[in-house]
Scaffold this motif. Structure first.
Motif, PDB file in Angstrom:
ATOM      1  N   LYS A 149       2.533  -0.343   3.386  1.00 30.91           N
ATOM      2  CA  LYS A 149       2.881  -1.149   4.566  1.00 30.91           C
ATOM      3  C   LYS A 149       1.868  -0.892   5.685  1.00 30.91           C
ATOM      4  N   SER A 150       0.606  -0.758   5.325  1.00 32.51           N
ATOM      5  CA  SER A 150      -0.451  -0.534   6.307  1.00 32.51           C
ATOM      6  C   SER A 150      -1.437  -1.687   6.250  1.00 32.51           C
ATOM      7  N   ILE A 151      -2.100  -1.942   7.350  1.00 33.55           N
ATOM      8  CA  ILE A 151      -3.041  -3.060   7.397  1.00 33.55           C
ATOM      9  C   ILE A 151      -4.141  -2.872   6.357  1.00 33.55           C
ATOM     10  N   GLU A 152      -4.497  -1.603   6.099  1.00 29.61           N
ATOM     11  CA  GLU A 152      -5.541  -1.338   5.111  1.00 29.61           C
ATOM     12  C   GLU A 152      -5.121  -1.779   3.715  1.00 29.61           C
ATOM     13  N   ARG A 153      -3.853  -1.545   3.354  1.00 30.25           N
ATOM     14  CA  ARG A 153      -3.370  -1.917   2.012  1.00 30.25           C
ATOM     15  C   ARG A 153      -2.956  -3.395   1.936  1.00 30.25           C
ATOM     16  N   ILE A 154      -2.695  -4.007   3.085  1.00 26.98           N
ATOM     17  CA  ILE A 154      -2.276  -5.412   3.093  1.00 26.98           C
ATOM     18  C   ILE A 154      -3.467  -6.342   2.869  1.00 26.98           C
ATOM     19  N   GLY A 181      12.894  -3.750   3.272  1.00 23.67           N
ATOM     20  CA  GLY A 181      12.211  -3.889   4.549  1.00 23.67           C
ATOM     21  C   GLY A 181      10.702  -3.825   4.468  1.00 23.67           C
ATOM     22  N   ILE A 182      10.171  -3.026   3.544  1.00 24.56           N
ATOM     23  CA  ILE A 182       8.719  -2.920   3.432  1.00 24.56           C
ATOM     24  C   ILE A 182       8.117  -4.232   2.948  1.00 24.56           C
ATOM     25  N   ILE A 183       8.708  -4.826   1.917  1.00 25.51           N
ATOM     26  CA  ILE A 183       8.229  -6.122   1.424  1.00 25.51           C
ATOM     27  C   ILE A 183       8.428  -7.185   2.498  1.00 25.51           C
ATOM     28  N   GLN A 184       9.527  -7.097   3.230  1.00 25.55           N
ATOM     29  CA  GLN A 184       9.770  -8.032   4.331  1.00 25.55           C
ATOM     30  C   GLN A 184       8.672  -7.932   5.379  1.00 25.55           C
ATOM     31  N   SER A 203       7.005 -15.029 -13.980  1.00 26.52           N
ATOM     32  CA  SER A 203       6.083 -15.718 -14.887  1.00 26.52           C
ATOM     33  C   SER A 203       5.026 -16.532 -14.145  1.00 26.52           C
ATOM     34  N   LEU A 204       5.203 -16.718 -12.854  1.00 24.21           N
ATOM     35  CA  LEU A 204       4.223 -17.489 -12.092  1.00 24.21           C
ATOM     36  C   LEU A 204       2.910 -16.715 -11.974  1.00 24.21           C
ATOM     37  N   PRO A 205       1.779 -17.358 -12.156  1.00 22.23           N
ATOM     38  CA  PRO A 205       0.496 -16.661 -12.008  1.00 22.23           C
ATOM     39  C   PRO A 205       0.210 -16.237 -10.571  1.00 22.23           C
ATOM     40  N   THR A 206       0.931 -16.820  -9.627  1.00 19.62           N
ATOM     41  CA  THR A 206       0.714 -16.490  -8.212  1.00 19.62           C
ATOM     42  C   THR A 206       1.589 -15.344  -7.715  1.00 19.62           C
ATOM     43  N   THR A 207       2.479 -14.819  -8.562  1.00 14.29           N
ATOM     44  CA  THR A 207       3.368 -13.727  -8.142  1.00 14.29           C
ATOM     45  C   THR A 207       2.597 -12.413  -8.084  1.00 14.29           C
ATOM     46  N   ILE A 208       2.849 -11.659  -7.014  1.00 10.09           N
ATOM     47  CA  ILE A 208       2.185 -10.369  -6.805  1.00 10.09           C
ATOM     48  C   ILE A 208       3.255  -9.292  -6.706  1.00 10.09           C
ATOM     49  N   LEU A 209       3.135  -8.255  -7.527  1.00 12.71           N
ATOM     50  CA  LEU A 209       4.047  -7.120  -7.460  1.00 12.71           C
ATOM     51  C   LEU A 209       3.468  -6.053  -6.534  1.00 12.71           C
ATOM     52  N   ILE A 210       4.341  -5.487  -5.693  1.00 14.63           N
ATOM     53  CA  ILE A 210       3.912  -4.484  -4.708  1.00 14.63           C
ATOM     54  C   ILE A 210       4.840  -3.284  -4.792  1.00 14.63           C
ATOM     55  N   ASP A 211       4.282  -2.103  -4.876  1.00 12.33           N
ATOM     56  CA  ASP A 211       5.091  -0.887  -4.774  1.00 12.33           C
ATOM     57  C   ASP A 211       5.533  -0.733  -3.329  1.00 12.33           C
ATOM     58  N   ALA A 212       6.843  -0.652  -3.127  1.00 14.87           N
ATOM     59  CA  ALA A 212       7.397  -0.623  -1.767  1.00 14.87           C
ATOM     60  C   ALA A 212       7.317   0.794  -1.188  1.00 14.87           C
ATOM     61  N   HIS A 236       4.313 -18.612  -3.653  1.00 12.56           N
ATOM     62  CA  HIS A 236       3.609 -17.367  -3.925  1.00 12.56           C
ATOM     63  C   HIS A 236       4.589 -16.236  -3.608  1.00 12.56           C
ATOM     64  N   ALA A 237       5.044 -15.534  -4.635  1.00 14.53           N
ATOM     65  CA  ALA A 237       6.068 -14.513  -4.448  1.00 14.53           C
ATOM     66  C   ALA A 237       5.444 -13.126  -4.315  1.00 14.53           C
ATOM     67  N   LEU A 238       5.932 -12.367  -3.343  1.00 11.31           N
ATOM     68  CA  LEU A 238       5.589 -10.959  -3.195  1.00 11.31           C
ATOM     69  C   LEU A 238       6.858 -10.182  -3.534  1.00 11.31           C
ATOM     70  N   VAL A 239       6.820  -9.445  -4.641  1.00 17.92           N
ATOM     71  CA  VAL A 239       8.041  -8.857  -5.192  1.00 17.92           C
ATOM     72  C   VAL A 239       7.900  -7.341  -5.279  1.00 17.92           C
ATOM     73  N   ASP A 240       8.934  -6.644  -4.836  1.00 20.96           N
ATOM     74  CA  ASP A 240       9.002  -5.195  -5.024  1.00 20.96           C
ATOM     75  C   ASP A 240       8.903  -4.900  -6.521  1.00 20.96           C
ATOM     76  N   ALA A 241       7.942  -4.058  -6.904  1.00 20.03           N
ATOM     77  CA  ALA A 241       7.714  -3.782  -8.327  1.00 20.03           C
ATOM     78  C   ALA A 241       8.943  -3.175  -8.994  1.00 20.03           C
ATOM     79  N   LYS A 242       9.693  -2.361  -8.265  1.00 23.56           N
ATOM     80  CA  LYS A 242      10.901  -1.763  -8.843  1.00 23.56           C
ATOM     81  C   LYS A 242      11.970  -2.819  -9.083  1.00 23.56           C
TER      82      LYS A 242
END
Length: 356
Positions: A69-74, A98-101, A55-64, A35-41
């Motif tokens: 990077k808050s518990i509310e958005r996580i 670092g944010i994605i990390q 291409s994986l259906p489990t990949t999630i793009l996140i704006d860094a 399950h990949a969490l990838v910086d959208a940029k």
């Protein structure tokens, strides 16, 4: 650079690999159910190279962004992982800075009491510093880095070619952490970096050498004090003031640049408090000033800076804990100071000196 570094951790050894895996071998990063969490940029910049992962259906793009990077958005990210049927024997793959990390490490530490994770750092700041050391920190509302865990990735893959697409300001942000690490290593190490500072942005081989050097220095400390309860505290040099600068400017100053501004403030305050010599402050200032350049005149209110500084999690109930250079050799040490009018005035003077 060597093929790998092996870091010892409470969870066992983990390796840092130096190769071009992201650009040339993205498919090899997939370990079983991933399950990949990838910086959208990053996903946009490297869509072709990342195709097997995107291409994986489990990949999630996140704006860094700092807001994400808050518990509310996580929590919504965790909900998506659960919807994607993540299991304890699956792997979380972080691709970003670092944010994605921080987001991935925090989730990997808490979801189902622990999920294995791998990391491909795509910023200089992450490649040269944060990728090793186990720590994650996330925000709660307006309070920065108040929640976190210690959980190293099982594998780190560094592709220096990814730095080609970084904005020059982001490169200087990463260089800020490299400066910090070499200052901690001692005057000789700092002066060696200072002599080649200008080449860090023009010569990839020089930069690669100092990335490795920074990781080797940090390795010595984290293997002694992985839980950040003792000697590793000094890696917060520049960070107490730097984080306060970030908060006081609404994160208008990039992290690593704020750290170099924080180092300059720490040095200035150490001189004012009689802890180190003016000679040491002047020796280090040219390199620090080159790195924070135009940000030195960024408007920062002393009251806003002190308000943010008071929230630092290193503080005791009655004292601020700051990392300052001490002695003739500018040894970096943990120092407790009262948040009194004297300290407030010293912070104001140090802020004014940034723009001088």
């Amino acid at each position: 650079m060597p093929e790998s570094l092996t870091i010892q951790s409470y969870k066992g050894p983990y390796e840092v690999h130096f190769d071009a895996a992201l650009r040339s071998h993205a498919g090899q990063l997939l370990a079983g159910e991933t399950h990949a969490l990838v910086d959208a940029k990053v996903a946009r910049l490297y869509s072709e190279a990342l195709a097997p992962i995107l291409s994986l259906p489990t990949t999630i793009l996140i704006d860094a962004t700092e807001e994400n990077k808050s518990i509310e958005r996580i929590i919504p990210v965790i909900e998506r992982l659960v919807e994607n049927k993540i299991r304890r024997d699956h792997v979380l793959l972080a691709i970003g800075g670092g944010i994605i990390q921080d987001i991935t490490c925090f989730i990997a530490s808490t979801l189902m009491r622990g999920v294995t994770w791998h990391f491909v750092p795509t910023t200089l700041l992450a490649q040269a510093d944060s990728c090793i050391g186990s720590k994650s920190s996330v925000n709660l509302g307006a309070t920065k880095n108040i929640l976190g865990t210690f959980n190293p990735p099982a594998k780190i893959v560094i592709d220096a070619g990814l730095l080609d697409t970084l904005d020059p300001v982001d490169v200087r942000s990463g260089i800020g952490e490299i400066i910090k690490v070499h200052a901690i290593d001692g005057a000789e190490s700092f002066d060696r970096l200072a002599a080649e500072f200008d080449q860090l942005t023009t010569d990839r081989a020089v930069l690669a050498r100092f990335i490795r050097s920074a990781l080797l220095i940090k390795q010595r400390y984290i293997e002694i004090d992985e839980w950040d309860r003792g000697v590793r505290n000094i890696f917060n040099y520049g960070h107490s003031f730097g984080h306060a600068i970030e908060a006081a400017t609404g994160f208008g100053v990039p992290h690593g640049i704020a750290v170099t501004m924080g180092m300059a403030m720490a040095n200035h305050i150490a001189v004012q408090r009689g802890l180190t010599s003016e000679e040491n402050r002047r020796r280090m200032l040219p390199v620090l000033r080159k790195n924070f350049a135009e940000f030195g005149s960024f408007p920062i209110a002393n009251d806003d800076l002190l308000g943010a500084l008071m929230k630092d999690k290193k503080n005791t109930s009655t004292r601020l804990v700051v990392i300052l250079p001490t002695g003739e050799e500018a040894r970096i040490e943990r120092v407790q100071v009262p948040p009194d009018e004297i300290f407030r005035a010293q912070c104001a003077t140090a802020l004014e000196a940034l723009a001088a």
